[in-house]
Design a protein around this motif. Sequence first.
Motif, PDB file in Angstrom:
ATOM      1  N   UNK A 123    -105.132  94.940 -28.548  1.00 38.69           N
ATOM      2  CA  UNK A 123    -104.907  96.391 -28.524  1.00 38.69           C
ATOM      3  C   UNK A 123    -105.763  97.058 -29.607  1.00 38.69           C
ATOM      4  N   UNK A 124    -105.768  98.370 -29.594  1.00 41.70           N
ATOM      5  CA  UNK A 124    -106.596  99.182 -30.481  1.00 41.70           C
ATOM      6  C   UNK A 124    -106.469  98.751 -31.957  1.00 41.70           C
ATOM      7  N   UNK A 125    -105.246  98.712 -32.462  1.00 46.43           N
ATOM      8  CA  UNK A 125    -105.044  98.393 -33.886  1.00 46.43           C
ATOM      9  C   UNK A 125    -105.533  96.989 -34.223  1.00 46.43           C
ATOM     10  N   UNK A 126    -105.270  96.063 -33.326  1.00 47.29           N
ATOM     11  CA  UNK A 126    -105.660  94.673 -33.604  1.00 47.29           C
ATOM     12  C   UNK A 126    -107.181  94.550 -33.598  1.00 47.29           C
ATOM     13  N   UNK A 127    -107.837  95.208 -32.632  1.00 44.66           N
ATOM     14  CA  UNK A 127    -109.299  95.094 -32.577  1.00 44.66           C
ATOM     15  C   UNK A 127    -109.944  95.743 -33.820  1.00 44.66           C
ATOM     16  N   UNK A 128    -109.355  96.842 -34.263  1.00 46.47           N
ATOM     17  CA  UNK A 128    -109.885  97.460 -35.498  1.00 46.47           C
ATOM     18  C   UNK A 128    -109.708  96.496 -36.676  1.00 46.47           C
ATOM     19  N   UNK A 129    -108.569  95.816 -36.728  1.00 46.58           N
ATOM     20  CA  UNK A 129    -108.365  94.888 -37.853  1.00 46.58           C
ATOM     21  C   UNK A 129    -109.297  93.680 -37.732  1.00 46.58           C
ATOM     22  N   UNK A 130    -109.624  93.301 -36.512  1.00 44.32           N
ATOM     23  CA  UNK A 130    -110.597  92.203 -36.315  1.00 44.32           C
ATOM     24  C   UNK A 130    -111.992  92.650 -36.783  1.00 44.32           C
ATOM     25  N   UNK A 131    -112.343  93.898 -36.436  1.00 44.32           N
ATOM     26  CA  UNK A 131    -113.627  94.446 -36.906  1.00 44.32           C
ATOM     27  C   UNK A 131    -113.651  94.475 -38.432  1.00 44.32           C
ATOM     28  N   UNK A 132    -112.537  94.916 -39.020  1.00 46.91           N
ATOM     29  CA  UNK A 132    -112.501  95.011 -40.486  1.00 46.91           C
ATOM     30  C   UNK A 132    -112.642  93.631 -41.115  1.00 46.91           C
ATOM     31  N   UNK A 133    -111.936  92.664 -40.568  1.00 47.61           N
ATOM     32  CA  UNK A 133    -112.007  91.316 -41.144  1.00 47.61           C
ATOM     33  C   UNK A 133    -113.422  90.746 -41.033  1.00 47.61           C
ATOM     34  N   UNK A 134    -114.069  91.030 -39.888  1.00 46.80           N
ATOM     35  CA  UNK A 134    -115.441  90.548 -39.684  1.00 46.80           C
ATOM     36  C   UNK A 134    -116.394  91.201 -40.696  1.00 46.80           C
ATOM     37  N   UNK A 135    -116.324  92.518 -40.784  1.00 47.97           N
ATOM     38  CA  UNK A 135    -117.255  93.243 -41.663  1.00 47.97           C
ATOM     39  C   UNK A 135    -116.977  92.901 -43.130  1.00 47.97           C
ATOM     40  N   UNK A 136    -115.698  92.802 -43.461  1.00 45.01           N
ATOM     41  CA  UNK A 136    -115.335  92.459 -44.845  1.00 45.01           C
ATOM     42  C   UNK A 136    -115.946  91.105 -45.247  1.00 45.01           C
TER      43      UNK A 136
END
Length: 353
Positions: A123-136
């Motif tokens: 879902x939206x929130x999870x994909x954003x957190x996946x993006x954040x974890x990747x970029x971080x």
Amino acid sequence: MHLSTIVASLALASSVLAVPTNSKTKEPSLYKAYRDRGRDFIGTALTIRDEPAEPEIIDQDFNSVTPENAMKWESTEPSRNNFTFAGGDAVVTFAKKYDQQIHCHTLVWHSQLPNWVSSGGFDNQTLISIMENHIKNVAGRWKAACTRWDVVNEALNEDGTYRKSVFLDTIGEAYIPIAFRLAAKYAKGSKLYYNDYNLEYNGAKTEGAKKIVKLIKSYGVRIDGVGYQAHLASESTPTAPGAVPDQATLEAALKATANEGVDVVYTEIDVRMNTPATPEKLKVQADAWERIARSCIAVKRCVGMTVWGISDKYSWIPGVFATEGAALLWDENYQKKPAYNGFLKGIKEGKKN
Ligand code: G3I
């Protein structure tokens, strides 16, 4: 010893010392010629391989490298939260050794994206957190090394609308400013770029890139530049019926986003033809490379140009477009092609607007 003899010997010694010991300094250098024009970098895509000619050429002609594949999502996070940095670290080590900037490539892209992301059903929130974890993790790993980052890659269709991807479908267009906000947080010292192809001559797509710059800024987020990949052709080919754009078209395209207050660079230049190459086609190709260089020099905010590999031997093109290739500046035997001289001429003689 008489004073005049001493002075003469000193003068002789200093003139001997002034003679360059490295014969390579007499050879032309793409990046030195470009720096002489007051601009920043000439780069190449880099895949580290056992070809001794490549480090020598990079040392002589380039001051920036872009990892061709090593920093992409499938290379850096092949499964969720399992990070693999060896390939990217090797690029960083190479770049330090040869005093190169690094144009890091790329954080958010629909391609070379592992299935666990594209087909995860998040879902939206999870994909954003996946993006954040990747970029971080990825931008964080190389935060001291990356001069620039391609933060979002190829988000547009040819008509300038947003390309369908798991990011667009799940998060909407906001995924673009969100990615830039995260990159600004974890890659503070890097310049942040949006990067795409066919922006050089397809007006609808160039408008799309402009829209992306405005969108990111409307979120109060930093974007520093737009990358024009410049996968072009010097003649009409099955996959490039429009052939190479003229110089006015190239300049207008660069200015379209530069006028939005960002830098512009050519990020992945190659100029393919129908193979095999002939002397006539190589001449036509040299003129195309010259026009590309001239267009950059003409636009004040064009701060760099990267070519997508050194030798035709390893270019991605024949593997994807079977009857096309010979697109780079060095041939399969690492000999300079007429295109090299055309590119250098454009760098040296291009008129500034
Ligand atoms: O690493 C595997 C190897 O283990 C395997 O044996 C081999 C068999 O095909 O494949 C290897 O992976 C290849 C990878 O390059 C590394 O060589 C992939 O198949 C191949 O698809 C991949 O191609 C890259 C392509 O991006 C993927 O989209 C090209 O090298 C690279 O030049 C190209 O670069 C892109 C930019 O990132 C974005 N813009 C367009 C540009 C050209 O397509």
